[in-house]
Design a protein around this motif. Structure first.
Motif, PDB file in Angstrom:
ATOM      1  N   ILE A  75       0.846  -1.187   0.000  1.00  0.00           N
ATOM      2  CA  ILE A  75       0.000   0.000   0.000  1.00  0.00           C
ATOM      3  C   ILE A  75       0.886   1.242   0.000  1.00  0.00           C
ATOM      4  O   ILE A  75       2.009   1.227   0.506  1.00  0.00           O
ATOM      5  CB  ILE A  75      -0.966   0.029   1.201  1.00  0.00           C
ATOM      6  N   GLY A  76       0.372   2.314  -0.580  1.00  0.00           N
ATOM      7  CA  GLY A  76       1.105   3.561  -0.636  1.00  0.00           C
ATOM      8  C   GLY A  76       0.234   4.717  -0.181  1.00  0.00           C
ATOM      9  O   GLY A  76      -0.989   4.685  -0.325  1.00  0.00           O
ATOM     10  N   SER A  77       0.882   5.724   0.362  1.00  0.00           N
ATOM     11  CA  SER A  77       0.196   6.948   0.763  1.00  0.00           C
ATOM     12  C   SER A  77       0.679   8.088  -0.112  1.00  0.00           C
ATOM     13  O   SER A  77       1.261   7.872  -1.177  1.00  0.00           O
ATOM     14  CB  SER A  77       0.445   7.226   2.254  1.00  0.00           C
ATOM     15  N   HIS A  78       0.451   9.308   0.319  1.00  0.00           N
ATOM     16  CA  HIS A  78       0.803  10.467  -0.497  1.00  0.00           C
ATOM     17  C   HIS A  78       2.321  10.622  -0.599  1.00  0.00           C
ATOM     18  O   HIS A  78       3.065  10.314   0.323  1.00  0.00           O
ATOM     19  CB  HIS A  78       0.182  11.717   0.103  1.00  0.00           C
ATOM     20  N   GLY A  79       2.774  11.127  -1.732  1.00  0.00           N
ATOM     21  CA  GLY A  79       4.186  11.305  -1.999  1.00  0.00           C
ATOM     22  C   GLY A  79       4.525  10.807  -3.389  1.00  0.00           C
ATOM     23  O   GLY A  79       3.760  10.058  -4.010  1.00  0.00           O
ATOM     24  N   ALA A  80       5.668  11.211  -3.890  1.00  0.00           N
ATOM     25  CA  ALA A  80       6.079  10.846  -5.249  1.00  0.00           C
ATOM     26  C   ALA A  80       6.142   9.333  -5.417  1.00  0.00           C
ATOM     27  O   ALA A  80       6.448   8.601  -4.472  1.00  0.00           O
ATOM     28  CB  ALA A  80       7.441  11.469  -5.557  1.00  0.00           C
ATOM     29  N   ASN A  81       5.837   8.856  -6.630  1.00  0.00           N
ATOM     30  CA  ASN A  81       5.852   7.411  -6.878  1.00  0.00           C
ATOM     31  C   ASN A  81       6.640   7.054  -8.137  1.00  0.00           C
ATOM     32  O   ASN A  81       6.316   6.111  -8.840  1.00  0.00           O
ATOM     33  CB  ASN A  81       4.434   6.837  -6.967  1.00  0.00           C
ATOM     34  N   GLY A  82       7.715   7.786  -8.417  1.00  0.00           N
ATOM     35  CA  GLY A  82       8.533   7.493  -9.585  1.00  0.00           C
ATOM     36  C   GLY A  82       9.633   6.494  -9.304  1.00  0.00           C
ATOM     37  O   GLY A  82      10.765   6.636  -9.779  1.00  0.00           O
ATOM     38  N   GLU A 175      -4.634   9.093   3.979  1.00  0.00           N
ATOM     39  CA  GLU A 175      -5.196   8.196   2.978  1.00  0.00           C
ATOM     40  C   GLU A 175      -4.119   7.259   2.426  1.00  0.00           C
ATOM     41  O   GLU A 175      -2.970   7.651   2.237  1.00  0.00           O
ATOM     42  CB  GLU A 175      -5.807   8.997   1.823  1.00  0.00           C
ATOM     43  N   TRP A 176      -4.539   5.992   2.172  1.00  0.00           N
ATOM     44  CA  TRP A 176      -3.669   4.966   1.585  1.00  0.00           C
ATOM     45  C   TRP A 176      -4.430   4.253   0.478  1.00  0.00           C
ATOM     46  O   TRP A 176      -5.669   4.221   0.459  1.00  0.00           O
ATOM     47  CB  TRP A 176      -3.240   3.945   2.641  1.00  0.00           C
ATOM     48  N   THR A 177      -3.671   3.657  -0.443  1.00  0.00           N
ATOM     49  CA  THR A 177      -4.280   2.883  -1.517  1.00  0.00           C
ATOM     50  C   THR A 177      -3.359   1.731  -1.898  1.00  0.00           C
ATOM     51  O   THR A 177      -2.238   1.622  -1.382  1.00  0.00           O
ATOM     52  CB  THR A 177      -4.574   3.775  -2.743  1.00  0.00           C
ATOM     53  N   VAL A 178      -3.815   0.868  -2.786  1.00  0.00           N
ATOM     54  CA  VAL A 178      -3.001  -0.263  -3.227  1.00  0.00           C
ATOM     55  C   VAL A 178      -1.834   0.227  -4.080  1.00  0.00           C
ATOM     56  O   VAL A 178      -1.906   1.290  -4.707  1.00  0.00           O
ATOM     57  CB  VAL A 178      -3.844  -1.287  -4.008  1.00  0.00           C
TER      58      VAL A 178
END
Length: 268
Positions: A75-82, A175-178
């Motif tokens: 799971i990931g939360s807010h922040g860059a995802n590169g 907030e978190w997501t897959v």
């Protein structure tokens, strides 16, 4: 397109209408999405995130690894995802190593299941208590300090035991997501948030839901009736003389602007 929240207790997947989480094409740089954004293929050092971001509750999803590279799933939360994991995230990889990324700095608090083969997996995460588990083929695995692939029982998961604890993460409560990614070589996944029947319904922990808007908490009255929090009214100014302005509530802030003259707006 969504039913009233709480009108069904179904959690088996494929049984309840609603807006289910898919992978987000705007939040998956270097990845290719197909099959209604339920399939995601990530190139080297890339990851993608989902469309539904709860901040509380207990959630369950399943995924197949269809192309095996060097997968990272969690799971990931807010922040860059590169990168192969996003800036704030919790994931495991092919060796079972747990990655906790905090503003881009990573720690490795043990091991869980190894994502080292094409196959069917599942994940449960508890945003109320900051816990996450992974499993494979209907069997859950616990966090260990020594070696990966140590199984646990459904009842232990339901009791909150054997989890990766992220309650001290700075983004806990947000907030978190897959999240699906790969460090090198292409990894591809087929994701199911519950829009289809789950493969392992008997392994879903009690109280955990598919990831869909219809399982989110009931919105506040302000969210359901935004006119109760923001309103617009026309009135005739009278050279500073107080007058009644017809609003549906007593405002804490008022912004006024003349429509006939180039005066500066005023805030009260």
């Amino acid at each position: 397109d969504c039913p009233v929240n709480g009108n069904e207790a179904s959690t088996g997947g494929g049984e309840r209408r609603g807006s289910y989480c898919t992978m987000n094409p705007l939040n998956a740089p270097g990845c290719t999405l197909t099959n209604g954004n339920l399939n995601i293929s990530c190139g080297s050092s890339r990851n993608g995130r989902g469309t539904v971001w709860p901040s509380s509750g207990k959630w369950y999803f399943e995924f197949d690894i269809t192309t095996y590279g060097n997968p990272y799933v969690g799971i990931g939360s807010h922040g860059a995802n590169g990168h192969y994991v996003s800036k704030n995230s919790i994931a495991i990889n092919n060796t079972g190593t747990i990655y906790v990324s905090t503003d881009g700095s990573q720690t490795y608090p043990g091991k869980s299941i190894r994502l080292n083969a094409i196959g069917s997996y599942m994940c449960a995460f508890d945003l109320d208590n900051g816990k996450i588990w992974w499993g494979k083929d209907g069997t859950w695995y616990r966090r260990t300090d020594v070696d990966a692939n140590m199984t646990t029982s459904l009842s232990e998961v339901e009791a909150g035991n054997g989890a990766v604890d992220f309650s001290d993460h700075p983004n806990f409560g947000e907030e978190w997501t897959v999240q699906f990614g790969t460090s090198s070589n292409t990894s591809a996944y087929a994701f199911n948030a519950g829009q289809r029947a789950f493969k392992y319904p008997s392994s879903i922990p009690s109280g955990f839901s598919p990831i869909a808007t219809s399982f989110l908490p009931e919105p506040s009255e302000i969210a359901k009736h935004p006119h109760k929090g923001v309103d617009v009214a026309l009135f005739n100014a009278n050279n500073g003389v107080s007058q009644f302005i017809p609003l549906s509530f007593s405002p804490d802030l008022v912004w006024t602007k003349s429509r006939d003259h180039g005066y500066e707006p005023q805030i009260f």
